[in-house]
Scaffold this motif. Structure first.
Motif, PDB file in Angstrom:
ATOM      1  N   LYS A 136     -10.360  38.483  -1.072  1.00 53.11           N
ATOM      2  CA  LYS A 136     -10.572  39.812  -0.487  1.00 53.11           C
ATOM      3  C   LYS A 136     -11.738  39.795   0.497  1.00 53.11           C
ATOM      4  CE  LYS A 136     -10.996  44.713  -1.662  1.00 53.11           C
ATOM      5  NZ  LYS A 136     -10.799  45.103  -0.310  1.00 53.11           N
ATOM      6  N   LYS A 137     -12.787  39.031   0.176  1.00 55.43           N
ATOM      7  CA  LYS A 137     -13.950  38.931   1.064  1.00 55.43           C
ATOM      8  C   LYS A 137     -13.586  38.344   2.429  1.00 55.43           C
ATOM      9  CE  LYS A 137     -17.256  38.078  -2.627  1.00 55.43           C
ATOM     10  NZ  LYS A 137     -18.143  37.065  -3.217  1.00 55.43           N
ATOM     11  N   GLN A 138     -12.516  37.570   2.475  1.00 58.25           N
ATOM     12  CA  GLN A 138     -12.123  36.912   3.713  1.00 58.25           C
ATOM     13  C   GLN A 138     -11.250  37.796   4.612  1.00 58.25           C
ATOM     14  OE1 GLN A 138     -10.768  32.752   3.259  1.00 58.25           O
ATOM     15  NE2 GLN A 138     -11.303  32.975   1.090  1.00 58.25           N
ATOM     16  N   ASN A 187      -7.520  46.719  -6.620  1.00 55.36           N
ATOM     17  CA  ASN A 187      -7.278  45.513  -5.808  1.00 55.36           C
ATOM     18  C   ASN A 187      -6.000  44.774  -6.200  1.00 55.36           C
ATOM     19  OD1 ASN A 187      -9.491  45.790  -4.092  1.00 55.36           O
ATOM     20  ND2 ASN A 187     -10.843  44.788  -5.574  1.00 55.36           N
ATOM     21  N   ASP A 213      -7.018  46.739   4.174  1.00 55.04           N
ATOM     22  CA  ASP A 213      -6.326  46.663   2.875  1.00 55.04           C
ATOM     23  C   ASP A 213      -4.818  46.875   2.965  1.00 55.04           C
ATOM     24  OD1 ASP A 213      -8.758  46.092   1.759  1.00 55.04           O
ATOM     25  OD2 ASP A 213      -9.084  48.083   0.937  1.00 55.04           O
ATOM     26  N   GLU A 217     -11.636  43.173   8.791  1.00 53.51           N
ATOM     27  CA  GLU A 217     -11.746  44.635   8.700  1.00 53.51           C
ATOM     28  C   GLU A 217     -10.520  45.325   9.277  1.00 53.51           C
ATOM     29  OE1 GLU A 217     -15.371  46.481   9.972  1.00 53.51           O
ATOM     30  OE2 GLU A 217     -16.569  44.823   9.194  1.00 53.51           O
ATOM     31  N   TYR A 241      -5.813  29.879  -5.185  1.00 53.01           N
ATOM     32  CA  TYR A 241      -6.098  30.780  -6.299  1.00 53.01           C
ATOM     33  C   TYR A 241      -4.921  30.840  -7.262  1.00 53.01           C
ATOM     34  CZ  TYR A 241      -9.645  32.307  -2.966  1.00 53.01           C
ATOM     35  OH  TYR A 241     -10.681  32.337  -2.071  1.00 53.01           O
ATOM     36  N   ALA A 288     -11.290  38.251  -5.722  1.00 52.94           N
ATOM     37  CA  ALA A 288     -12.439  38.725  -4.950  1.00 52.94           C
ATOM     38  C   ALA A 288     -12.787  37.763  -3.808  1.00 52.94           C
ATOM     39  CB  ALA A 288     -13.645  38.914  -5.865  1.00 52.94           C
ATOM     40  N   GLY A 289     -12.692  36.456  -4.075  1.00 50.98           N
ATOM     41  CA  GLY A 289     -13.005  35.475  -3.047  1.00 50.98           C
ATOM     42  C   GLY A 289     -12.083  35.557  -1.848  1.00 50.98           C
ATOM     43  N   THR A 310      -8.695  35.257  12.081  1.00 46.88           N
ATOM     44  CA  THR A 310      -8.818  35.037  10.646  1.00 46.88           C
ATOM     45  C   THR A 310      -8.523  33.585  10.326  1.00 46.88           C
ATOM     46  OG1 THR A 310      -8.094  37.291  10.234  1.00 46.88           O
ATOM     47  CG2 THR A 310      -7.947  35.760   8.390  1.00 46.88           C
TER      48      THR A 310
END
Length: 158
Positions: free
Chosen positions: A25-27, A91, A34, A30, A8, A22-23, A2
């Motif tokens: 979370k996309k990073q 989220n 969460d 998997e 932010y 959101a920006g 990662t």
């Protein structure tokens, strides 16, 4: 591996929740699914680790020889306050009050992701940190990063 990036501005609500942008979370990898672990940072900030990253880091700390006093002290301080968190359906993460108090966070905050972790700073502390930028950042870069690219120094790069 990662490799988070960004910065932010966020707010903590009265219940101690923050919304993960959101920006960011996309990073997330998997493997994190969460789930996170939050802990005290080395400075007066918090560090949010994706769960899979936390497992790797805690495994390294657990390799320390606990018969050594400095190692025991480090392990105690490092794990102190560590708390598992899970994103809710909106989220959001619920941050422990004791950790918010430790970092002086009570309103505006900054999420500063880098490498495989996300630092959480009170906005005021983060702004103060950046205002104290070293006089000669180039010299600091040379001292810290000199010779890191293979065995070459940055001066030798094309």
């Amino acid at each position: 591996m990662t490799q988070f990036i960004g910065e932010y501005d966020c707010k903590v609500d009265p219940k101690g929740r923050i919304m993960l942008p959101a920006g960011l979370k996309k990073q997330l990898p998997e493997e994190a699914s969460d789930k996170f672990v939050i802990n005290r940072g080395f400075e007066k900030c918090l560090v949010l680790y994706p769960f899979n990253v936390w497992q790797n880091i805690s495994a390294e700390v657990n390799k320390l020889n606990l018969y050594n006093q400095k190692n025991r002290n480090f392990a105690r301080y490092f794990f102190r306050g560590a708390t598992e968190l899970t994103l809710d359906t909106n989220n959001r993460l619920l941050l422990p009050k004791s950790l918010l108090d430790y970092a002086g966070i009570n309103g505006e905050l900054v999420l500063f992701p880098y490498s495989d972790r996300i630092e959480i700073w009170s906005k005021e502390a983060y702004d103060n940190l950046l205002n104290e930028e070293p006089e000669d950042f180039a010299l600091l870069a040379e001292e810290v990063m000199g010779g890191k690219v293979g065995e070459r120094s940055f001066d030798e790069l094309p």
